[in-house]
Scaffold this active site. Sequence first.
Site, PDB file in Angstrom:
ATOM      1  N   TRP A  89       0.828  -1.222   0.000  1.00 47.58           N
ATOM      2  CA  TRP A  89       0.000   0.000   0.000  1.00 47.58           C
ATOM      3  C   TRP A  89       0.858   1.265   0.000  1.00 47.58           C
ATOM      4  O   TRP A  89       0.319   2.373  -0.120  1.00 47.58           O
ATOM      5  CB  TRP A  89      -0.928   0.015   1.226  1.00 47.58           C
ATOM      6  CG  TRP A  89      -1.983  -1.038   1.234  1.00 47.58           C
ATOM      7  CD1 TRP A  89      -2.104  -2.110   0.376  1.00 47.58           C
ATOM      8  CD2 TRP A  89      -3.085  -1.156   2.148  1.00 47.58           C
ATOM      9  NE1 TRP A  89      -3.210  -2.871   0.704  1.00 47.58           N
ATOM     10  CE2 TRP A  89      -3.829  -2.309   1.792  1.00 47.58           C
ATOM     11  CE3 TRP A  89      -3.512  -0.405   3.245  1.00 47.58           C
ATOM     12  CZ2 TRP A  89      -4.974  -2.711   2.488  1.00 47.58           C
ATOM     13  CZ3 TRP A  89      -4.652  -0.809   3.937  1.00 47.58           C
ATOM     14  CH2 TRP A  89      -5.376  -1.949   3.561  1.00 47.58           C
ATOM     15  N   LYS A  90       2.151   1.121   0.199  1.00 44.50           N
ATOM     16  CA  LYS A  90       3.064   2.278   0.274  1.00 44.50           C
ATOM     17  C   LYS A  90       2.521   3.314   1.279  1.00 44.50           C
ATOM     18  O   LYS A  90       1.965   2.933   2.293  1.00 44.50           O
ATOM     19  CB  LYS A  90       3.271   2.879  -1.119  1.00 44.50           C
ATOM     20  CG  LYS A  90       3.669   1.825  -2.149  1.00 44.50           C
ATOM     21  CD  LYS A  90       4.211   2.407  -3.405  1.00 44.50           C
ATOM     22  CE  LYS A  90       4.423   1.294  -4.410  1.00 44.50           C
ATOM     23  NZ  LYS A  90       5.217   1.688  -5.546  1.00 44.50           N
ATOM     24  N   HIS A 114      12.729  -2.552  -0.521  1.00 41.28           N
ATOM     25  CA  HIS A 114      11.956  -2.073  -1.673  1.00 41.28           C
ATOM     26  C   HIS A 114      12.763  -0.979  -2.370  1.00 41.28           C
ATOM     27  O   HIS A 114      13.464  -0.196  -1.711  1.00 41.28           O
ATOM     28  CB  HIS A 114      10.599  -1.530  -1.194  1.00 41.28           C
ATOM     29  CG  HIS A 114       9.676  -1.237  -2.331  1.00 41.28           C
ATOM     30  ND1 HIS A 114       9.773  -0.077  -3.069  1.00 41.28           N
ATOM     31  CD2 HIS A 114       8.673  -1.964  -2.885  1.00 41.28           C
ATOM     32  CE1 HIS A 114       8.845  -0.107  -4.026  1.00 41.28           C
ATOM     33  NE2 HIS A 114       8.161  -1.242  -3.931  1.00 41.28           N
ATOM     34  N   GLU A 122      12.073   1.805  -3.476  1.00 45.94           N
ATOM     35  CA  GLU A 122      11.858   3.182  -2.984  1.00 45.94           C
ATOM     36  C   GLU A 122      12.647   3.419  -1.705  1.00 45.94           C
ATOM     37  O   GLU A 122      13.122   4.530  -1.453  1.00 45.94           O
ATOM     38  CB  GLU A 122      10.354   3.422  -2.769  1.00 45.94           C
ATOM     39  CG  GLU A 122       9.641   3.538  -4.113  1.00 45.94           C
ATOM     40  CD  GLU A 122       8.204   3.061  -4.123  1.00 45.94           C
ATOM     41  OE1 GLU A 122       7.601   2.906  -3.049  1.00 45.94           O
ATOM     42  OE2 GLU A 122       7.680   2.815  -5.227  1.00 45.94           O
ATOM     43  N   GLY A 146       1.756  -2.887  -6.362  1.00 47.26           N
ATOM     44  CA  GLY A 146       1.645  -1.557  -5.764  1.00 47.26           C
ATOM     45  C   GLY A 146       0.297  -0.936  -6.081  1.00 47.26           C
ATOM     46  O   GLY A 146      -0.707  -1.189  -5.425  1.00 47.26           O
TER      47      GLY A 146
HETATM   48  C1  PEP Z   1       5.622  -2.037  -5.824  1.00 52.62           C
HETATM   49  O1  PEP Z   1       5.335  -1.085  -5.129  1.00 52.62           O
HETATM   50  O2  PEP Z   1       6.319  -2.936  -5.352  1.00 52.62           O
HETATM   51  C2  PEP Z   1       5.124  -2.089  -7.205  1.00 52.62           C
HETATM   52  C3  PEP Z   1       5.460  -3.100  -7.952  1.00 52.62           C
HETATM   53  O3  PEP Z   1       4.316  -1.045  -7.621  1.00 52.62           O
HETATM   54  P1  PEP Z   1       3.404  -1.008  -8.953  1.00 52.62           P
HETATM   55  O4  PEP Z   1       2.629  -2.309  -8.997  1.00 52.62           O
HETATM   56  O5  PEP Z   1       2.534   0.181  -8.792  1.00 52.62           O
HETATM   57  O6  PEP Z   1       4.332  -0.909 -10.122  1.00 52.62           O
END
Ligand code: PEP
Length: 249
Positions: free
Chosen positions: A11-12, A98, A100, A233
């Site tokens: 969910w970030k 991750h 990020e 994500g």
């Molecule tokens: C993630 O946050 O690990 C991710 C893969 O994001 P998204 O699916 O939005 O690319």
Amino acid sequence: MNRKKIAAGNWKMHKTFQEGQGLAHEIRTMAETEIMNDAELLIFPPFIHLQTLVKQMEGSKIRVGAQNINQAEQGAFTGEISASMLTSIGVSYTLIGHSERRQYFNETNETCAAKIKTALAHNITPVYCIGETLAERESNNHFTVVETQLQALIGLDLSKCIIAYEPVWAIGTGKTASSEQANEMHIHIRKVLNQLFNDELAQAVSILYGGSVKPENAQELFAQSDIDGALIGGAALSSRDFINIAKSF
Ligand code: PEP
């Protein structure tokens, strides 16, 4: 090899406390009425949700994980969360490394390895995120980058670990690695795990693909020989999309 199939939602930094409960409620209800396969569902909400959602998911097939932990047992680390804090409220999974966190919070392969060591010592299953940037792929260094990310784990017991291959150029960009590109890397990861650890481990570890997974591309990705699931994500913020992805195994 019968590896665990996993749909994991990251969910970030999204969802207020109330919104998170609503999303979790929808996910649980839909999972119970619609998912007939044996896939495991994991959700990784922000810290403020963990205690409530662990309780809300009791008795369901959905497990709740953290997005990060600190490697230290305790101490003067303002703003951080320890493994024992998480286990004290029933959290049993955590994301580690991750992209990020690597990009914005300077996490290195070494810090990730230390975090995984701590997680394992507390019986928390780490989902170790690895993957190359666009520049690294374009310079044909993607295999080496991933190898280095895995080498950092030498000496750890990876049998309790999940790996997520997430090419950084495909995260949140709408660009997905083709199923062939993703599977090629998953096969490579197993080869490296065999070299660094052993074949039994390499065959048993679940390797998830992450990078713009949606209901429209999940089935093709999951049909690949070495893709055992997805770390999702954006699409995990919609209960409908998350469940439809989990139904695609
Ligand atoms: C993630 O946050 O690990 C991710 C893969 O994001 P998204 O699916 O939005 O690319």
